[in-house]
Design a protein around this motif. Structure first.
Motif, short mmCIF file in Angstrom:
data_model
loop_
_atom_site.label_atom_id
_atom_site.label_comp_id
_atom_site.label_asym_id
_atom_site.label_seq_id
_atom_site.Cartn_x
_atom_site.Cartn_y
_atom_site.Cartn_z
N LEU A 172 0.87 -1.17 0.00
CA LEU A 172 0.00 0.00 0.00
C LEU A 172 0.91 1.22 0.00
N LEU A 173 0.76 2.05 -1.00
CA LEU A 173 1.72 3.13 -1.19
C LEU A 173 1.01 4.47 -1.21
N GLY A 174 1.64 5.45 -0.61
CA GLY A 174 1.07 6.79 -0.64
C GLY A 174 1.93 7.74 0.17
N GLU A 175 1.74 9.05 -0.08
CA GLU A 175 2.53 10.04 0.65
C GLU A 175 2.17 10.03 2.13
N ASN A 176 2.95 10.76 2.91
CA ASN A 176 2.60 10.96 4.31
C ASN A 176 1.22 11.59 4.37
N GLY A 177 0.38 11.00 5.16
CA GLY A 177 -0.94 11.59 5.33
C GLY A 177 -1.92 11.24 4.23
N ALA A 178 -1.54 10.31 3.37
CA ALA A 178 -2.44 9.95 2.27
C ALA A 178 -3.65 9.17 2.76
N GLY A 179 -3.50 8.52 3.90
CA GLY A 179 -4.64 7.77 4.45
C GLY A 179 -4.41 6.29 4.55
N LYS A 180 -3.17 5.87 4.45
CA LYS A 180 -2.87 4.44 4.49
C LYS A 180 -3.16 3.83 5.86
N SER A 181 -2.61 4.45 6.88
CA SER A 181 -2.83 3.92 8.23
C SER A 181 -4.30 3.91 8.57
N THR A 182 -4.98 4.96 8.14
CA THR A 182 -6.40 5.04 8.42
C THR A 182 -7.13 3.85 7.81
N LEU A 183 -6.82 3.55 6.56
CA LEU A 183 -7.47 2.44 5.88
C LEU A 183 -7.23 1.12 6.61
N MET A 184 -6.00 0.95 7.04
CA MET A 184 -5.66 -0.30 7.73
C MET A 184 -6.31 -0.36 9.11
N ASN A 185 -6.40 0.79 9.75
CA ASN A 185 -7.08 0.81 11.04
C ASN A 185 -8.55 0.48 10.90
N VAL A 186 -9.11 0.84 9.77
CA VAL A 186 -10.50 0.46 9.51
C VAL A 186 -10.58 -1.06 9.39
N LEU A 187 -9.63 -1.62 8.67
CA LEU A 187 -9.65 -3.07 8.47
C LEU A 187 -9.46 -3.81 9.80
N PHE A 188 -8.69 -3.20 10.67
CA PHE A 188 -8.40 -3.85 11.95
C PHE A 188 -9.46 -3.55 13.02
N GLY A 189 -10.43 -2.75 12.65
CA GLY A 189 -11.53 -2.52 13.59
C GLY A 189 -11.30 -1.38 14.56
N LEU A 190 -10.22 -0.62 14.37
CA LEU A 190 -9.99 0.51 15.28
C LEU A 190 -10.87 1.70 14.90
N TYR A 191 -11.14 1.85 13.61
CA TYR A 191 -12.05 2.90 13.14
C TYR A 191 -13.24 2.24 12.45
N GLN A 192 -14.37 2.91 12.53
CA GLN A 192 -15.54 2.45 11.77
C GLN A 192 -15.70 3.31 10.53
N PRO A 193 -15.80 2.68 9.34
CA PRO A 193 -15.94 3.48 8.12
C PRO A 193 -17.33 4.08 8.01
N GLU A 194 -17.41 5.22 7.31
CA GLU A 194 -18.71 5.85 7.11
C GLU A 194 -19.47 5.16 5.98
N ALA A 195 -18.70 4.60 5.05
CA ALA A 195 -19.37 3.92 3.94
C ALA A 195 -18.44 2.83 3.40
N GLY A 196 -19.00 1.97 2.60
CA GLY A 196 -18.22 0.90 2.00
C GLY A 196 -18.41 -0.41 2.73
N GLU A 197 -17.91 -1.47 2.12
CA GLU A 197 -18.05 -2.75 2.81
C GLU A 197 -16.76 -3.54 2.79
N ILE A 198 -16.66 -4.42 3.78
CA ILE A 198 -15.48 -5.25 3.91
C ILE A 198 -15.92 -6.69 3.78
N ARG A 199 -15.18 -7.45 2.96
CA ARG A 199 -15.48 -8.87 2.86
C ARG A 199 -14.25 -9.65 3.24
N VAL A 200 -14.47 -10.68 4.01
CA VAL A 200 -13.38 -11.58 4.35
C VAL A 200 -13.74 -12.95 3.80
N ASN A 201 -12.88 -13.46 2.96
CA ASN A 201 -13.14 -14.71 2.27
C ASN A 201 -14.52 -14.69 1.60
#
Ligand SMILES: Nc1ncnc2c1ncn2[C@@H]1O[C@H](COP(=O)(O)OP(=O)(O)OP(=O)(O)O)[C@@H](O)[C@H]1O
Ligand SMILES: Nc1ncnc2c1ncn2[C@@H]1O[C@H](COP(=O)(O)OP(=O)(O)OP(=O)(O)O)[C@@H](O)[C@H]1O
Ligand SMILES: [Mg+2]
Ligand SMILES: [Mg+2]
Lengths: 347, 319, 333, 515
Positions: free
Chosen positions: D35-64
């Motif tokens: 996952l590539l992007g500048e500082n502050g691009a939102g990478k950590s945020t995206l991963m924190n969403v995946l890990f359950g630390l943040y709740q997304p406002e929209a979109g869906e996550i599928r596992v398997n």
């Protein structure tokens, strides 16, 4: 909602909530809250006498609050304000009666003595913290008890076994016939001027001077301060000493204003501990401390009038505690306010 | 007094004096280990001392000799409930924990005195009639040297305090609960990512501190003062905080520190009967316990680090 | 206490001519400190009852002080509520009485345990040493170990007088007995009282006289615990200020209170109030109450002191009252 | 194609700020996905969403393939998702094992069964070749081992999907190599990996596919084999990026900075710098290459006065500055970009403006007669914020804490360079920064050199040292064992030197000072 408005609203709402709960307590225990609060109001603002008394009560709280706040701002917790105050009281009273000098020298000298005594008492925990990393909270607690016993012993030896020092000379007194007449002997004294000056001085030190910049920096991050060439140890000691000087001045208010002497006392005055509450009420900012002390002191003083209508003073103690509790929980009030204003916007 | 007599006096007295401090300080350990500063221990002790005495006075006819023990329980319960205020403010409402603690101190004494006034129409209660008995432990008391020091004139409350200290050590250092507790106080975000419920842990810890502080207060009022008034708890809570820091936030450390305070205190009292020492002005004996503490801290204890996250409300997602 | 306001104020004005109202301000100990505040209040209540007064304005009243800066305020409150005679209890209130009295010359004041030189202030002092002397006699007569203790609060003149009298009394009976005296440095630290008593009893002392306020509670606790553990333990406490018999109750049968040195503040208060009511207010005077005027007394020992000892005590009491024995106010070093 | 994780059109807002704007990321089973992007691009945020630390406002996550709601990290754990965070989530005073079992402790009669757990940790670490001591305390072990402990935390919980957020930012090259091998082993064991890194070389080396985000928006996913670093950089930044920092030939003049026989001990009083010699000329950048722990930190601290010198001398412009106070040293002409910007570089609770004045607040024109003129601080801060493109929410009054690492670093560099020091010490100046920011900082260093200043660069990254320095001094065991020119050496050779091997092949060792 604008931020400024919220900062003002939070304490106001806290006070209202505190009074509300206090009213409920009074109702439940069979007292008339209206009568109680009228008495409280009268006790604070009733006439020139009570107004003078209120100001007198507020004065040492301002200084004790500044002492605690100053330490907090520089990363230290000074629970030793009580002890520093006692030493300041003793020093001012001693200079006040033992010397015979013209007022223009005597009064400043007595005040200075109090500040120095408080500062010295705070120097010890400061030094231990800086040099040996000893936790200032324990040392200041211990220094409180030591101050109590030492002060009592000194008074006894000064007075040949007596229980209080002679009254200070007129030339060292903060009282004045003018204020006595104006406020019908409320014992209001010129100490409030000193307190106000100190509010400005604390603000000036912290917000305007080089030293204040360093003190704050050291309070936040010692490593970075050292990196930036500041003398960390010196600043820790200095922070404690300045805090102690404020506390000593609070003692001077008692010695040169309210009491005019110092007595052997059985327990703490409580002003030092109340200073913690005052400082925190005022968010450790000089002006905040002034407001916090005003609120705290007014309630405390006004409360004395409640037994005159048969309502126990403890009620006011409960109210004061609740107000502080609600102020502390300001976050939830802020959240509530934001929701309210959002709803309004939505409409 | 001879040297042995001094020893036989100092040791049991130190332990006895320490009991309320031990419990309260360990309460503080639990709370601060979870990351919540608890300067309100004084108020919690007040609540415990007050409830303990009132319960004792009220139910002494019902429970007889067991009254003081049941009073301890009830006092612990009451102070535990009281401490929820601190928990709600400092955990859920993100209050400055010191402010909230100060409020607890002010509130505790205010409520207690107001209630005494309402209940008895007085400023202080009567004296309790049934207290904790002290006893000798058979056989052990006969051991030379050790017997008279540790097994004569023993208080059940002292045993309780020491037992709780050991239990606290066990809980904090040996159980999953303790591991989580410490983690929450050091690095709440880490604990959170590992599925530990930070808020719940902190609530439990603060309530434990309330319960222990309450029991500590009730021990004080029932073993030492015998009644409750405005001066009953007078700085004990702050001494407990000192013991907690002195003991480096470790339950056994707090135990040791509290006993050290007791030791210093009884040493100063024993001093008044030892020739030569007797002649020194009494003020030196009065300040001895406090001066000794400062020396001990400066001399061998030195730096003590508070749990890293203590004092900060945990806000998810904040760094 | 809070009837409708208008009525009571009207009643005030009417009854003012007839009623002589009195009030007091407590020191930090509070109204029921089992000591001089309580005793003073009892005196005031008694006076009130005797004169058909009611609590409140125009009758009798007290205000409790939470801090030493409250004294003036409370005194002033009572002046403003038009009480005729206002008592201040405790040496700590000396300055406040002096100040307020000079500001309010129309009101009469009285200071207990203190001296104020003003025309509208009557100073009430007690010869604590006289009562304590009798306690010393009792202690020296009861002791089996010939070891006696004294636990004082803070080292101040009032407590010194108790101490000195007690030592003299003991000496009068048995000059060989040395009183083990300790000042704990506090009036509110029960743990110090308890530990000190423990140390004393451990070293063989069997009678302790305390003059230490709430610190003295610890002395009682220690004695009671010893008695509970061992019914045969020979431990006694002598109470101070008020009759502390109740404080010494171990169980229904046993009590460790030998007697108490009672400072009859109540009697003094009633005395001064009566004089004031009869327009003979002893303003500017220093009234010293001692054994001769029942201002000091020993409490009923409930049988703990045998009759012949009692006789001895009475004998000394008489000599003191008659001025044959002069009890010193300070312990000679 | 089988996806183990699908994040579809994820949107995450902080207040009004959109950190993730409908980003899609799909992870195949058994792949390393960068996952590539500048500082502050939102990478950590995206991963924190995946890990359950943040709740997304929209979109869906599928596992398997199954839609899931990851309400907290517990759920993520249960789904087999583990995360190694950018800032380690380790309790410092716990042992490795305690950190690993936290939250799911094995017990025996209510007691934490540390022995069993430690054994299990040992077995796991052997299986994946993660060298850790289960009983070591976190605060006592190297960053690399801390990271391996983090990896073990996820494996212990049976994670099949591992997220690495900037795992290499604070690792030494050796540790990075090890980590790459570990990741390969994990893949071989059937795990899938998402990795965030700013280092394109690593992406090229280890990943199968790359998803790029820019300012919160998904730019797309490319297959690593079909792309190259410059394309990646361009996708990420939106413009061309120079990798090889452009610079002219150095023009060194006289020696202005000289260290002779320096001996420094660490906090345990163990000698860490053992008679070190080094000199720098004006107009050159000397890079210090070496493996972490060979005395670099102690060397810098000694030069800057933060640590006592045991013996030896340090001279700047002929003036002896050995063991002076930090302030006297900075006054004598030393600028210092510290290794740890949070610990030494900044007072995080101060506004960034105050931080910019941290080295100059005490003297004119800011301070006169002990009184600070805050408008002068503002002036200075605004100037530097503008010159160095320090981005923050509310300009100079933003708390330093609220700035991103790159911007914090820019502020520090601005502060130090603006004082116009004769010697600029830059310790790990680009740690954790994106390529754009790195480029910017390198240019600033070279600019200083070209102005005739001496620059001392300490870095664990050979790339950086090779790129920027005019001369490379290799530090090993507290001594400079060799000095080489970047264009006359290779990474391999440097690696050997750093490991303590002398250049036997080269005749005539180039010793310090005899150039
Ligand atoms: N908790 C938060 N509250 C408010 N804004 C946030 C928060 N966390 C992140 N942001 C915002 O979201 C943006 C993305 O942050 P994020 O940490 O995801 O960046 P990143 O891509 O991981 O950067 P880096 O490469 O520096 O680690 C930031 O610019 C920041 O402004
Ligand atoms: N809780 C938060 N509240 C507000 N802003 C936040 C929060 N967390 C992160 N941010 C914002 O996220 C942005 C980038 O954060 P990020 O963690 O990605 O920085 P970074 O460059 O990775 O820093 P570092 O390398 O020092 O960790 C910053 O602008 C910061 O203000
Ligand atoms: Mg990130
Ligand atoms: Mg980063």
């Amino acid at each position: 909602m604008p931020k400024k408005l919220t900062t003002i609203l939070v304490p106001v709402i806290s006070v209202i909530l505190g009074l509300l709960v206090g009213a409920i307590v009074m109702l439940v225990s069979g007292y008339d809250p209206v009568e109680g609060y009228l008495a409280l109001w009268e006790g604070i603002f009733g006439d020139v006498y009570t107004l003078g008394g209120t100001v007198r009560q507020i004065t040492p709280y301002v200084l004790a609050g500044l002492a605690v706040a100053f330490a907090f701002r520089t990363g230290l917790f000074n629970i030793g304000v009580e002890g520093q105050l006692i030493m300041g009281w003793l020093a001012a009273a001693y200079v006040g009666y033992a010397f015979d000098l013209p007022a223009i020298i005597h009064l400043p000298l007595a005040i200075l003595a109090a500040a120095v005594a408080g500062a010295l008492w705070a120097f010890i925990p400061g030094l231990l913290k800086a040099k040996l990393q000893v936790h200032e909270v324990i040392v200041t607690i211990m220094m409180n008890y030591i101050a109590l016993h030492v002060s009592n012993a000194i008074i006894k030896s000064l007075t040949d076994g007596g229980e209080k020092t002679p009254a200070i000379h007129e030339s060292a007194s903060l009282r004045s016939a003018f204020l006595d007449n104006l406020t019908e002997y409320s014992r209001m004294h010129y100490g409030f001027v000193i307190a106000l000056i100190m509010v400005v001085i604390m603000w000036f030190i912290l917000e305007r001077t080089k030293r204040g910049f360093e003190l704050k920096a050291v309070g936040f991050n010692q490593n970075a301060s050292e990196y930036a060439g500041m003398n960390v140890n010196k600043n820790i000691i200095l922070a404690m000493v300045i805090s102690g000087a404020f506390a000593g001045l609070a003692g001077a208010m008692e010695a040169l204003g309210t009491f005019g002497n110092v007595s052997v006392i059985g327990g703490f005055t409580g002003i030092g501990f109340d200073g913690i509450a005052v400082a925190l009420l005022g968010a450790n900012a000089p002006l905040g401390v002034l407001l916090g002390a005003t609120l705290f002191g007014s309630l405390k003083f006004g409360a004395l009038n409640m037994p005159n209508v048969g309502i126990p003073v403890e009620i006011v103690s409960i109210i004061i505690a609740l107000v502080i509790f609600f102020v502390a929980s300001g976050y939830i009030i802020r959240v509530f306010l934001e929701r309210m204003s959002k709803k309004k916007e939505a409409k | 007094m001879s040297f042995l007599e001094v020893l036989y006096f100092i040791v049991p007295t130190a332990i006895f004096y320490a009991a309320p401090l031990i419990l309260t300080a360990i309460g503080g350990v639990f709370s601060e280990r979870s990351g919540v500063v608890n300067i309100g221990l004084e108020g919690l002790m007040v609540m415990g001392a007050f409830v303990g005495i009132v319960f004792n006075l009220t139910y002494v006819d019902t429970f007889g000799a067991w009254t003081p023990w049941i009073s301890l329980l009830v006092a612990g319960l009451a102070a535990g409930i009281f401490s929820i205020l601190h928990a709600v403010a400092s955990i859920s409402f993100r209050a400055d924990q010191t402010v909230s603690g100060v409020a607890i101190n002010l509130l505790g004494i205010a409520i207690a005195l107001f209630s005494v006034k309402m209940l008895y129409d007085k400023g202080q209660t009567d004296m309790i009639k049934v207290r904790f008995p002290r006893f000798n432990i058979p056989f052990l008391e006969d051991i030379p040297l050790i017997g008279p020091m540790f097994f004569k004139d023993v208080y059940g409350t002292s045993i309780l305090a020491i037992a709780i200290a050991i239990m606290a050590w066990f809980i904090i250092y040996k159980t999953p609960f303790g591991l989580r507790l410490r983690a929450v106080g050091e690095h709440p975000t880490a604990a959170d990512t590992m599925g530990v419920n930070v808020t719940k842990m902190r609530y439990i810890a603060v309530i434990i501190s309330g319960v222990l502080g309450g029991i500590g207060g009730a021990i004080y009022s029932q073993t030492i003062s015998g009644d409750f008034g405005h001066a009953t708890i007078n700085g004990q809570g702050f001494m407990a905080i000192a013991a907690m820091i002195f003991g480096k936030w470790h339950p056994l450390g707090a135990l040791g520190a509290a006993i050290f305070f007791g030791f210093a205190q009884s040493l100063s009292i024993a001093g008044s009967s030892i020739p030569y020492i007797k002649e020194i002005p009494s003020v030196y004996l009065h300040i001895l316990p406090y001066v000794l503490t400062i020396f001990a801290l400066a001399g061998f204890i030195g730096k003590a680090n508070a749990p890293k996250a203590s004092g900060q409300p945990y806000i998810k997602g904040k760094r | 206490a809070c009837g409708s306001k208008d009525d009571s104020s009207k009643g005030d004005k009417e009854s003012k001519e007839k009623n002589f109202s009195i009030a007091m301000v407590t020191d930090l100990g509070g109204i029921d400190d089992k000591s001089f505040n309580q005793s003073a209040w009892e005196g005031i209540q008694k006076f009130g009852k005797d004169n058909a007064l009611e609590k409140g304005n125009g009758g009798y009243e007290y205000l409790a002080s939470k801090s030493s800066s409250d004294y003036n305020v409370n005194l002033n409150s009572l002046v403003r509520r038009d009480f005729n005679l206002i008592f201040g209890v405790g040496y700590l209130m000396e300055d406040s009485i002096k100040e307020v009295a000079s500001q309010k010359p129309k009101t009469n004041f009285s200071i207990i345990d203190g001296k104020v030189d003003a025309p509208n202030v009557a100073s009430i002092l007690f010869k604590e040493q006289e009562g304590a002397f009798l306690a010393g006699v009792a202690a020296a007569s009861v002791t089996k170990s010939n070891k006696i203790g004294f636990v004082g609060g803070i080292d101040i003149p009032v407590i010194n007088r108790f101490h000195a009298g007690f030592v003299e009394g003991v000496k009068a009976v048995n000059p060989d007995i040395k009183v083990d005296a300790v000042y704990t440095g506090a009036f509110d630290k029960a743990e110090l009282g308890k530990t000190t008593a423990n140390r004393m009893y451990t070293s063989g002392v069997d009678v302790i006289f305390h003059a230490a306020g709430a610190t003295g509670n610890g002395v009682f606790t220690e004695a009671k615990e010893r008695k509970t553990k061992d019914a045969n333990a020979n431990v006694w406490v002598i109470g101070v200020d008020a009759d502390q018999y109740k404080e010494g109750q171990v169980n229904d049968k046993t009590n460790v209170t030998l007697t108490s040195v009672m400072k009859r503040v109540d009697i003094a208060v009633q005395d001064v109030a009566k004089k004031a009511k009869e327009d003979k207010f002893p303003g500017g005077e220093i009234l010293t109450y001692g054994l001769s005027d029942n201002g000091m007394a020993l409490a009923d020992s409930h049988g703990a002191i045998t009759d012949d000892v009692m006789k001895k005590i009475d004998d000394y009491a008489k000599q003191i009252a008659d001025g044959k024995i002069k009890v010193p106010e300070k312990v000679e070093k | 194609m089988e996806y183990v994780i699908e994040m579809l059109d994820i949107r995450k807002q902080f207040g009004n700020f959109v950190a993730n704007d409908n980003i899609t990321l799909q992870l195949r089973k058994g792949e390393v996905h960068a996952l590539l992007g500048e500082n502050g691009a939102g990478k950590s945020t995206l991963m924190n969403v995946l890990f359950g630390l943040y709740q997304p406002e929209a979109g869906e996550i599928r596992v398997n393939g199954k839609k899931v709601k990851i309400s907290d990290p517990n759920v993520a754990n249960d789904l087999g998702i583990g995360m190694v965070h950018q800032h380690f989530m380790l309790v410092e005073n716990f042992t490795v094992t305690e950190n690993i079992i936290l939250g799911s402790e094995p017990t025996k009669m209510g007691i934490v069964n540390i022995k069993d757990a430690a054994k299990k940790v040992q077995v796991l670490s052997e299986k994946y070749g993660l060298n850790v001591d289960p009983y070591a305390k976190i605060e006592d072990i190297s960053v690399g081992m801390q990271q391996r402990a983090e990896i073990l935390k996820t494996l212990y919980r049976g994670a099949d999907i591992l997220i690495f957020d900037e795992p290499t930012a604070s690792l030494t090259p050796q540790e990075i190599t090890e980590l790459m091998q570990i990741m390969k082993r994990l893949i071989a064991e059937g795990k899938s990996i998402i990795i965030i890194t700013h280092k394109l070389k690593e992406i090229m080396e280890v990943s199968d596919r790359v998803t790029i985000i820019r300012k919160g928006q998904g730019i797309g996913t490319v297959t690593t084999a079909e792309t190259n670093p410059s394309q990646l950089a361009e996708l990420m930044v939106g413009r061309q990026v120079e990798f090889k920092t452009e610079k002219t030939e150095a023009n060194p003049k006289e020696v202005i900075f000289q260290i002779d026989n320096l001996v420094v001990t660490d906090y345990r009083n163990i000698e860490k710098v053992k008679g070190l010699n080094l000199s720098i000329r004006s107009g050159e950048i000397v890079g210090i290459a070496g493996i972490d722990g060979n005395g670099q930190s102690e060397l810098i601290e000694a030069i800057t006065g933060l640590r006592k010198v045991k013996s030896g001398t340090v001279k700047l412009n002929g003036q002896d500055i050995t063991s002076l106070k930090p302030r006297e040293i900075t006054e004598s002409g030393v600028g210092h970009i510290p290794q740890d910007r949070h610990k030494h570089g900044l007072v995080l609770d101060f506004p960034i403006g105050h931080n910019i004045a941290l080295q100059t607040y005490y003297k004119a024109p800011i301070s006169k007669g002990g009184v600070i003129d805050y408008s002068k601080i503002s002036e200075l801060a605004q100037k530097i914020i503008k010159e160095y493109d320090v981005r923050s929410g509310h300009g100079e009054s933003t708390p330093a804490r609220a700035l991103s690492g790159g911007n914090q670093q820019k502020a520090i560099i601005g502060r130090e360079v603006d004082r116009n020091p004769d010697l600029l010490i830059a310790a790990l100046p680009t740690r954790g920064l994106d390529v754009g920011a790195i480029e910017f900082i390198h240019q600033r260093l070279i600019e200083q050199r070209d102005k005739g200043k001496a620059v001392l660069l300490i870095s664990f990254e050979l790339d950086e040292v090779m790129n920027v320095s005019d001369r490379i001094a290799v530090i090993y065991d507290g001594q400079i064992i060799d000095t080489v020119k970047p264009n006359e050496t290779t990474e391999q050779e440097l690696g050997l030197l750093m490991a303590g091997q002398d250049r036997q092949s080269n005749n005539g060792q180039v010793k310090e000072g005899d150039e």
